[in-house]
Motif scaffolding. Structure first.
Motif, PDB file in Angstrom:
ATOM      1  N   PRO A 270       6.785  -1.857   9.429  1.00 36.14           N
ATOM      2  CA  PRO A 270       6.710  -0.942   8.280  1.00 36.14           C
ATOM      3  C   PRO A 270       5.734  -1.453   7.224  1.00 36.14           C
ATOM      4  O   PRO A 270       5.545  -2.657   7.061  1.00 36.14           O
ATOM      5  N   PHE A 271       5.131  -0.520   6.523  1.00 29.21           N
ATOM      6  CA  PHE A 271       4.183  -0.856   5.467  1.00 29.21           C
ATOM      7  C   PHE A 271       4.937  -1.573   4.353  1.00 29.21           C
ATOM      8  O   PHE A 271       5.941  -1.078   3.854  1.00 29.21           O
ATOM      9  N   PRO A 272       4.453  -2.747   3.908  1.00 28.35           N
ATOM     10  CA  PRO A 272       5.179  -3.485   2.865  1.00 28.35           C
ATOM     11  C   PRO A 272       5.018  -2.840   1.486  1.00 28.35           C
ATOM     12  O   PRO A 272       3.906  -2.592   1.033  1.00 28.35           O
ATOM     13  N   VAL A 273       6.123  -2.555   0.838  1.00 27.70           N
ATOM     14  CA  VAL A 273       6.131  -2.050  -0.528  1.00 27.70           C
ATOM     15  C   VAL A 273       6.376  -3.242  -1.443  1.00 27.70           C
ATOM     16  O   VAL A 273       7.311  -4.011  -1.226  1.00 27.70           O
ATOM     17  N   LEU A 274       5.514  -3.400  -2.448  1.00 26.63           N
ATOM     18  CA  LEU A 274       5.615  -4.521  -3.369  1.00 26.63           C
ATOM     19  C   LEU A 274       5.876  -3.997  -4.780  1.00 26.63           C
ATOM     20  O   LEU A 274       5.288  -2.994  -5.191  1.00 26.63           O
ATOM     21  N   LEU A 275       6.737  -4.687  -5.503  1.00 31.07           N
ATOM     22  CA  LEU A 275       7.082  -4.287  -6.864  1.00 31.07           C
ATOM     23  C   LEU A 275       6.668  -5.366  -7.852  1.00 31.07           C
ATOM     24  O   LEU A 275       6.791  -6.557  -7.568  1.00 31.07           O
ATOM     25  N   THR A 276       6.181  -4.922  -8.995  1.00 29.55           N
ATOM     26  CA  THR A 276       5.906  -5.829 -10.102  1.00 29.55           C
ATOM     27  C   THR A 276       6.717  -5.337 -11.290  1.00 29.55           C
ATOM     28  O   THR A 276       7.489  -4.380 -11.175  1.00 29.55           O
TER      29      THR A 276
ATOM     30  N   GLY B 142      -7.064  -4.790   7.839  1.00 26.26           N
ATOM     31  CA  GLY B 142      -6.894  -4.769   6.401  1.00 26.26           C
ATOM     32  C   GLY B 142      -5.647  -4.005   6.001  1.00 26.26           C
ATOM     33  O   GLY B 142      -4.899  -3.513   6.843  1.00 26.26           O
ATOM     34  N   ILE B 143      -5.443  -3.927   4.700  1.00 21.37           N
ATOM     35  CA  ILE B 143      -4.323  -3.174   4.138  1.00 21.37           C
ATOM     36  C   ILE B 143      -4.717  -2.745   2.730  1.00 21.37           C
ATOM     37  O   ILE B 143      -5.344  -3.502   1.990  1.00 21.37           O
ATOM     38  N   ARG B 144      -4.389  -1.521   2.381  1.00 18.44           N
ATOM     39  CA  ARG B 144      -4.705  -0.996   1.049  1.00 18.44           C
ATOM     40  C   ARG B 144      -3.445  -0.388   0.452  1.00 18.44           C
ATOM     41  O   ARG B 144      -2.851   0.510   1.035  1.00 18.44           O
ATOM     42  N   TRP B 145      -3.033  -0.931  -0.691  1.00 15.80           N
ATOM     43  CA  TRP B 145      -1.869  -0.410  -1.396  1.00 15.80           C
ATOM     44  C   TRP B 145      -2.302   0.584  -2.457  1.00 15.80           C
ATOM     45  O   TRP B 145      -3.269   0.356  -3.191  1.00 15.80           O
ATOM     46  N   GLY B 146      -1.554   1.666  -2.588  1.00 15.54           N
ATOM     47  CA  GLY B 146      -1.702   2.555  -3.728  1.00 15.54           C
ATOM     48  C   GLY B 146      -0.926   1.965  -4.886  1.00 15.54           C
ATOM     49  O   GLY B 146       0.146   1.391  -4.697  1.00 15.54           O
ATOM     50  N   ILE B 147      -1.469   2.091  -6.065  1.00 15.59           N
ATOM     51  CA  ILE B 147      -0.827   1.571  -7.271  1.00 15.59           C
ATOM     52  C   ILE B 147      -0.261   2.749  -8.053  1.00 15.59           C
ATOM     53  O   ILE B 147      -0.986   3.698  -8.377  1.00 15.59           O
TER      54      ILE B 147
ATOM     55  N   ILE C 106      -2.071 -11.207  -3.793  1.00 15.31           N
ATOM     56  CA  ILE C 106      -2.712 -12.466  -3.387  1.00 15.31           C
ATOM     57  C   ILE C 106      -1.699 -13.435  -2.772  1.00 15.31           C
ATOM     58  O   ILE C 106      -1.901 -13.900  -1.647  1.00 15.31           O
ATOM     59  N   PRO C 107      -0.593 -13.753  -3.454  1.00 18.58           N
ATOM     60  CA  PRO C 107       0.379 -14.643  -2.798  1.00 18.58           C
ATOM     61  C   PRO C 107       0.982 -14.016  -1.546  1.00 18.58           C
ATOM     62  O   PRO C 107       1.279 -14.719  -0.568  1.00 18.58           O
ATOM     63  N   PHE C 108       1.135 -12.691  -1.539  1.00 19.57           N
ATOM     64  CA  PHE C 108       1.643 -12.008  -0.345  1.00 19.57           C
ATOM     65  C   PHE C 108       0.704 -12.258   0.836  1.00 19.57           C
ATOM     66  O   PHE C 108       1.146 -12.548   1.947  1.00 19.57           O
ATOM     67  N   GLY C 109      -0.600 -12.172   0.590  1.00 16.85           N
ATOM     68  CA  GLY C 109      -1.576 -12.417   1.652  1.00 16.85           C
ATOM     69  C   GLY C 109      -1.546 -13.844   2.155  1.00 16.85           C
ATOM     70  O   GLY C 109      -1.568 -14.093   3.368  1.00 16.85           O
ATOM     71  N   PHE C 110      -1.483 -14.802   1.243  1.00 18.20           N
ATOM     72  CA  PHE C 110      -1.437 -16.209   1.652  1.00 18.20           C
ATOM     73  C   PHE C 110      -0.160 -16.512   2.439  1.00 18.20           C
ATOM     74  O   PHE C 110      -0.188 -17.221   3.437  1.00 18.20           O
TER      75      PHE C 110
END
Length: 179
Positions: free
Chosen positions: A2-8, A64-69, A117-121
């Protein structure tokens, strides 16, 4: 997968789909937003649909991966960020981003990139995240340096976009240097 959803604190970073095409068209048709994008401002809504197909293609091909903001509590896409040209053999990738100008200078992109960035690393095991930035794009240059990217040099006439050759600055952040 599944596409990762990230929250800030203020943002939701999520998958972009066809329903978002008008939001994408709105900011990618803005001349100021597209000034350093390497493409002409969009003229037709179909161009936004093609861009979304490209986002989906790079994710499914694992290049690659592109998130919508979007703002928390809203489904409107106000920009995007992500990784492209993932070289798995060498554990490197490029970072890219853009934001609707109504949200410039509010720390939104700093917040979004500080999450991916930390998600990618950690999750994709990148060793190097690099950025190619036009020398006149001071805002992106300052943002990347604030996030720890180091300028490595100028790639002379590296791209042919919008009828001209562009120099690009190469900036990079290595995993060992990431705080």
């Amino acid at each position: 997968m599944p596409f990762p959803v990230l929250l800030t604190e203020r943002l939701v970073l999520r998958e972009i789909n066809e329903k978002d095409y008008l939001d994408i068209f709105q900011y990618l048709s803005d001349r100021e937003v597209m000034k350093y994008y390497g493409m002409m401002p969009f003229q037709k809504e179909e161009e936004a649909l093609e861009e979304i197909k490209w986002y989906q293609q790079i994710y499914h091909s694992q290049s690659g991966i592109r998130w919508g903001i979007s703002l928390q509590g809203s489904s409107q896409i106000i920009g995007s960020c992500g990784f492209l040209n993932w070289d798995k053999k060498h554990h490197r990738v490029e970072i890219g981003f853009e934001l609707s100008k109504e949200y410039w200078k509010l720390g939104m992109m700093t917040e979004a990139l500080s999450k991916i960035i930390p998600f990618g690393f950690e999750n994709y095991r990148f060793n190097r995240i690099q950025a190619l930035v036009e020398p006149d794009n001071r805002a992106s240059h300052v943002l990347l340096k604030k996030l720890g990217f180091v300028e490595e040099g100028v790639l002379s006439q590296y791209e042919f976009t919008c009828g001209k050759y562009d120099d690009l600055l190469m900036l990079a952040l290595l995993k060992r240097d990431f705080i």
